[in-house]
Write an enzyme that holds these catalytic residues in place. Structure first.
Site, mmCIF file in Angstrom:
data_model
loop_
_atom_site.group_PDB
_atom_site.id
_atom_site.type_symbol
_atom_site.label_atom_id
_atom_site.label_comp_id
_atom_site.label_asym_id
_atom_site.label_seq_id
_atom_site.Cartn_x
_atom_site.Cartn_y
_atom_site.Cartn_z
ATOM 1 N N CYS A 126 -1.905 0.895 6.849
ATOM 2 C CA CYS A 126 -1.970 1.011 5.384
ATOM 3 C C CYS A 126 -3.280 0.442 4.816
ATOM 4 C CB CYS A 126 -0.740 0.388 4.751
ATOM 5 S SG CYS A 126 -0.474 1.004 3.068
ATOM 6 N N ARG A 142 2.580 5.712 -7.334
ATOM 7 C CA ARG A 142 2.357 5.268 -5.961
ATOM 8 C C ARG A 142 3.152 6.182 -5.031
ATOM 9 N NH1 ARG A 142 0.096 0.317 -5.521
ATOM 10 N NH2 ARG A 142 0.814 0.078 -3.385
ATOM 11 N N HIS A 185 4.581 1.472 7.540
ATOM 12 C CA HIS A 185 5.044 0.098 7.703
ATOM 13 C C HIS A 185 6.463 0.154 8.254
ATOM 14 C CE1 HIS A 185 1.967 -1.671 4.997
ATOM 15 N NE2 HIS A 185 2.200 -0.690 4.161
HETATM 16 N N1 GLN Z 1 -3.521 -1.534 -1.460
HETATM 17 C C1 GLN Z 1 -3.382 -0.281 -0.794
HETATM 18 C C2 GLN Z 1 -2.788 0.798 -1.694
HETATM 19 O O1 GLN Z 1 -2.000 0.509 -2.549
HETATM 20 C C3 GLN Z 1 -2.578 -0.453 0.488
HETATM 21 C C4 GLN Z 1 -1.177 -0.967 0.260
HETATM 22 C C5 GLN Z 1 -0.452 -1.344 1.522
HETATM 23 O O2 GLN Z 1 -1.024 -1.848 2.490
HETATM 24 N N2 GLN Z 1 0.858 -1.165 1.494
HETATM 25 O O3 GLN Z 1 -3.125 1.952 -1.538
#
Ligand code: GLN
Length: 240
Positions: free
Chosen positions: A95, A129, A195
């Site tokens: 990620c 998101r 994840h």
């Molecule tokens: N900060 C990054 C995003 O939001 C990665 C987030 C994460 O590692 N879950 O795209």
């Protein structure tokens, strides 16, 4: 005795959604087979020796944490990681760590520079998101297999024309919610949004990483009843 030598980059900072669990799985699956396991961490200002490790690992992080690490990562570790990748060492980014393997992560009028080990850019989108359970089909060796996990990212990752994704999205969003691709794989450099953590839900992939990083052709089989159940449960959550 063969050993897997792992270097975790910024293990305290880049560790969202229990991504540290990936390291525990590697450690356990080595120990159960009598394979040695050495874990070292590299934080701010630490130099890394590309020859001293078989697998370099960077977990996920929030934008703020990524920004904290990125400048140091590029300044003090980039050349060593490029040399490690060149030498066929495994570099695994999850990620936020995945995003930092590419050229840059653009956040509106700011840009976080990444390692540039792979040709990709990530752009934070003002839209929703990309969150949820995800399953992808990957073909690493010997036919297609499934990786299942959980994603939560604002960044949309765009692969350069010569770059191959890690897998094809079966369900979930993947790199950008549109392309049907997930992650990146260039040889032994691998990035993914999954994840969960990733490896407890996909023990077969942990073994692929161990084999690739150590050069061992075959690993002794383990009783994976619990691991298989975790994998099935993650796939069910993703509708697969
Ligand atoms: N900060 C990054 C995003 O939001 C990665 C987030 C994460 O590692 N879950 O795209």
């Amino acid at each position: 005795m063969p050993a897997l030598r792992v270097c975790a980059l910024y293990p305290d900072v880049m560790n969202i959604y229990a991504d540290r669990g990936n390291l525990l799985v590697l450690e356990r699956r080595c120990a159960w087979r009598g394979i040695g396991f050495e874990l070292s961490g590299a934080g701010f200002g630490d130099r890394v020796d590309p020859d001293a490790h078989d697998l370099f690992y960077i977990g996920g992080g929030q934008d703020r944490d990524q920004e904290l690490c990125a400048a140091d990562l590029v300044a003090t570790k980039r050349d060593a990681l490029a040399a490690a990748a060149e030498a066929g060492k495994v570099v695994l980014g999850i990620c936020g760590g995945y995003q930092l393997l590419g050229h840059a992560y653009e956040l509106g009028d700011r840009e976080i520079r990444g390692l540039g080990l792979v040709d990709l850019r990530t752009v934070r989108d003002p839209g929703p998101r990309l969150i949820g359970n995800v399953a992808i089909e990957v073909d690493l060796d010997g036919g297609p297999r499934v990786l299942a996990g959980f994603e939560n990212h604002a960044g949309r990752t765009l692969l350069g024309p010569g770059e191959q994704p890690l897998g094809r999205v079966l369900s979930g969003h993947g790199n950008d919610g549109r392309s049907g691709t997930e992650g990146v794989r260039r040889g032994t450099v691998i990035g993914t949004y999954l994840h969960g953590p990733l490896l407890p839900k996909n023990a077969w992939f942990a073994d692929w990483l161990i084999r690739t990083a150590t050069g061992l052709d075959e690993l002794a089989p383990l009783d994976d009843a619990l691991e298989d159940a975790a994998h099935r449960s993650a796939r069910r959550a993703a509708g697969r």
